[in-house]
Write a protein that holds these residues in place. Sequence first.
Motif, short mmCIF file in Angstrom:
data_model
loop_
_atom_site.label_atom_id
_atom_site.label_comp_id
_atom_site.label_asym_id
_atom_site.label_seq_id
_atom_site.Cartn_x
_atom_site.Cartn_y
_atom_site.Cartn_z
N LEU A 61 0.79 -1.23 0.00
CA LEU A 61 0.00 0.00 0.00
C LEU A 61 0.82 1.29 0.00
CD1 LEU A 61 -3.04 -0.87 2.30
CD2 LEU A 61 -3.00 -0.59 -0.18
N PRO A 62 1.97 1.36 0.71
CA PRO A 62 2.73 2.62 0.66
C PRO A 62 3.09 3.04 -0.75
CG PRO A 62 3.53 1.23 2.45
CD PRO A 62 2.54 0.41 1.69
N LYS A 63 3.43 2.08 -1.60
CA LYS A 63 3.76 2.41 -2.99
C LYS A 63 2.51 2.75 -3.79
CE LYS A 63 6.18 0.59 -7.04
NZ LYS A 63 6.90 -0.58 -7.61
N ALA A 64 1.41 2.01 -3.53
CA ALA A 64 0.17 2.22 -4.29
C ALA A 64 -0.52 3.53 -3.91
CB ALA A 64 -0.77 1.04 -4.07
N LEU A 65 -0.49 3.90 -2.64
CA LEU A 65 -1.18 5.11 -2.18
C LEU A 65 -0.30 6.35 -2.17
CD1 LEU A 65 -3.19 3.59 0.82
CD2 LEU A 65 -4.11 4.28 -1.38
N GLY A 66 1.00 6.15 -1.98
CA GLY A 66 1.92 7.29 -1.95
C GLY A 66 2.22 7.76 -0.53
N GLY A 67 3.36 8.40 -0.38
CA GLY A 67 3.81 8.85 0.94
C GLY A 67 2.92 9.91 1.56
N LYS A 68 2.36 10.81 0.74
CA LYS A 68 1.50 11.89 1.25
C LYS A 68 0.27 11.33 1.96
CE LYS A 68 3.73 15.50 -0.46
NZ LYS A 68 4.28 16.58 0.39
N PHE A 69 -0.23 10.19 1.47
CA PHE A 69 -1.41 9.57 2.05
C PHE A 69 -1.14 9.17 3.50
CE2 PHE A 69 -4.76 6.57 2.75
CZ PHE A 69 -5.78 6.90 1.86
N TYR A 70 0.07 8.66 3.75
CA TYR A 70 0.41 8.16 5.09
C TYR A 70 0.70 9.29 6.08
CZ TYR A 70 0.41 3.25 3.87
OH TYR A 70 0.01 1.98 3.52
N LEU A 71 0.94 10.49 5.58
CA LEU A 71 1.20 11.62 6.47
C LEU A 71 -0.08 12.19 7.07
CD1 LEU A 71 3.93 13.53 4.42
CD2 LEU A 71 4.27 12.13 6.46
N THR A 72 -1.24 11.77 6.57
CA THR A 72 -2.52 12.33 7.00
C THR A 72 -3.14 11.60 8.19
OG1 THR A 72 -3.74 10.92 5.46
CG2 THR A 72 -3.02 13.08 4.66
N LYS A 73 -2.46 10.58 8.71
CA LYS A 73 -2.95 9.78 9.84
C LYS A 73 -4.13 8.87 9.46
CE LYS A 73 -0.04 11.84 12.54
NZ LYS A 73 1.20 11.15 12.92
N LYS A 74 -4.43 8.76 8.14
CA LYS A 74 -5.47 7.83 7.69
C LYS A 74 -4.83 6.55 7.17
CE LYS A 74 -9.09 11.18 6.60
NZ LYS A 74 -10.02 11.69 5.57
N ILE A 75 -3.99 5.96 8.00
CA ILE A 75 -3.26 4.76 7.60
C ILE A 75 -4.23 3.58 7.54
CG2 ILE A 75 -1.37 3.21 8.22
CD1 ILE A 75 -0.17 5.60 9.76
N PRO A 76 -4.29 2.85 6.41
CA PRO A 76 -5.20 1.71 6.30
C PRO A 76 -4.95 0.67 7.39
CG PRO A 76 -4.34 2.31 4.15
CD PRO A 76 -3.57 3.11 5.16
N ALA A 77 -6.04 0.24 8.02
CA ALA A 77 -5.95 -0.75 9.10
C ALA A 77 -6.20 -2.15 8.53
CB ALA A 77 -6.98 -0.43 10.18
N PRO A 78 -5.37 -3.12 8.89
CA PRO A 78 -5.51 -4.47 8.31
C PRO A 78 -6.67 -5.26 8.93
CG PRO A 78 -3.71 -4.43 9.89
CD PRO A 78 -4.22 -3.02 9.78
N VAL A 79 -7.37 -6.02 8.08
CA VAL A 79 -8.40 -6.96 8.52
C VAL A 79 -8.18 -8.27 7.79
CG1 VAL A 79 -10.18 -5.28 9.13
CG2 VAL A 79 -10.00 -6.05 6.78
N ASN A 80 -8.55 -9.36 8.43
CA ASN A 80 -8.40 -10.69 7.84
C ASN A 80 -9.67 -11.03 7.06
OD1 ASN A 80 -7.80 -13.29 7.17
ND2 ASN A 80 -7.94 -14.10 9.26
N LEU A 81 -9.63 -10.84 5.75
CA LEU A 81 -10.80 -11.12 4.91
C LEU A 81 -10.96 -12.60 4.58
CD1 LEU A 81 -10.76 -8.09 2.42
CD2 LEU A 81 -12.01 -8.35 4.57
N ARG A 82 -10.08 -13.44 5.17
CA ARG A 82 -10.21 -14.89 5.00
C ARG A 82 -10.82 -15.52 6.25
NH1 ARG A 82 -5.53 -13.11 4.29
NH2 ARG A 82 -4.56 -14.23 6.02
N ALA A 83 -11.18 -14.68 7.23
CA ALA A 83 -11.73 -15.18 8.50
C ALA A 83 -13.07 -15.89 8.25
CB ALA A 83 -11.92 -14.03 9.48
N LYS A 84 -13.34 -16.90 9.07
CA LYS A 84 -14.59 -17.65 8.94
C LYS A 84 -15.78 -16.74 9.26
CE LYS A 84 -12.64 -22.20 9.95
NZ LYS A 84 -12.66 -23.38 10.86
N ASN A 85 -15.65 -15.97 10.35
CA ASN A 85 -16.71 -15.04 10.72
C ASN A 85 -16.29 -13.64 10.27
OD1 ASN A 85 -18.75 -13.53 11.89
ND2 ASN A 85 -18.71 -14.65 13.83
N LEU A 86 -16.55 -13.36 8.99
CA LEU A 86 -16.09 -12.11 8.39
C LEU A 86 -16.79 -10.90 8.99
CD1 LEU A 86 -14.11 -11.11 6.31
CD2 LEU A 86 -15.88 -11.36 4.56
#
Length: 306
Positions: free
Chosen positions: A134-159
């Motif tokens: 994501l840092p390469k796909a979104l760019g460095g400016k995106f990460y300076l805004t404190k809206k850093i993408p939070a990880p979730v497990n989309l393979r979880a049984k109880n999604l």
Amino acid sequence: MSLNHELVTKAVNSLIAHTKKKEENEESTNLLANAVEPMHLIVTVKKISHKMRIKPYRIPLRNCLYDESSSVCLIIKNHDEEHVEKLKNLGFPVIKEIVSMRDLKTKYNGFETKRQLMNAHDLFLTDDRVINGLPKALGGKFYLTKKIPAPVNLRAKNLRNEIGKALKCTYYKAARGSCNAVRVGTTDMAPELLIENTMGTLDNLVKHIPKGWDNIQSVGIKTGTSLTLPIYNALPNASSVINNAAADDDEAMEDVEGETEEGAEKKEKKEKKEKASKKGKKSPLSRTKAKNIVKAHAKKRAEATA
């Protein structure tokens, strides 16, 4: 160790009052002004950790930050229609947009489109399998805004449960400097809820800071347009105070000795040694002169023999 509840209450109420006053002042001049501001917990550490981590830490909140009026963007690995439809049917109206990694490289590949995507949502969730890209796909400016993408497990049984937990958390990623900001609420929330979130967030945040409370210098809360209101400040370490005092005493004793006869003798001997060492050292200039004299004598001898 915990925060002073009374001090936190005063700080929260002061920030809410500041926001309301600011809103009243701007109503006459800016009809489109946004009165709701995010509130952040500001934690300053004594020593910076050099271990950088891409994934932010998940900090559970006592009161959720997001409701149906909020906007959340979910970033997935592949744009599979069946998978996208399954995510939409989970029953989370707060998730307004689902974007794939391919979309980020094509639809949102420009600076302006990335900025629009960033401003359109309050929170970004992402498949934990693609978070390193994501840092390469979104760019460095995106990460300076404190809206850093939070990880979730989309393979979880109880999604549904997995995404529900992610929405009931705030996120912490250690900054490169000593000052760290973590979102704990918005100014339109009830003061009691903000106080609970502030105190609960810090209790969990300390677990992710190396050496915990011993490494925390100060804690405060602020909005986007206010100053930071302090709610905790660490006292000086007793051992360091004693060591500094002992060093000052040693310097004072040296000054006193210098004023006595014995001290004067020591000082005189020290000055003589310094003078002797200076005499023993030849400067580069004197060595150059000596070389020139030797060359001149050699030249005269050569002319005499010729």
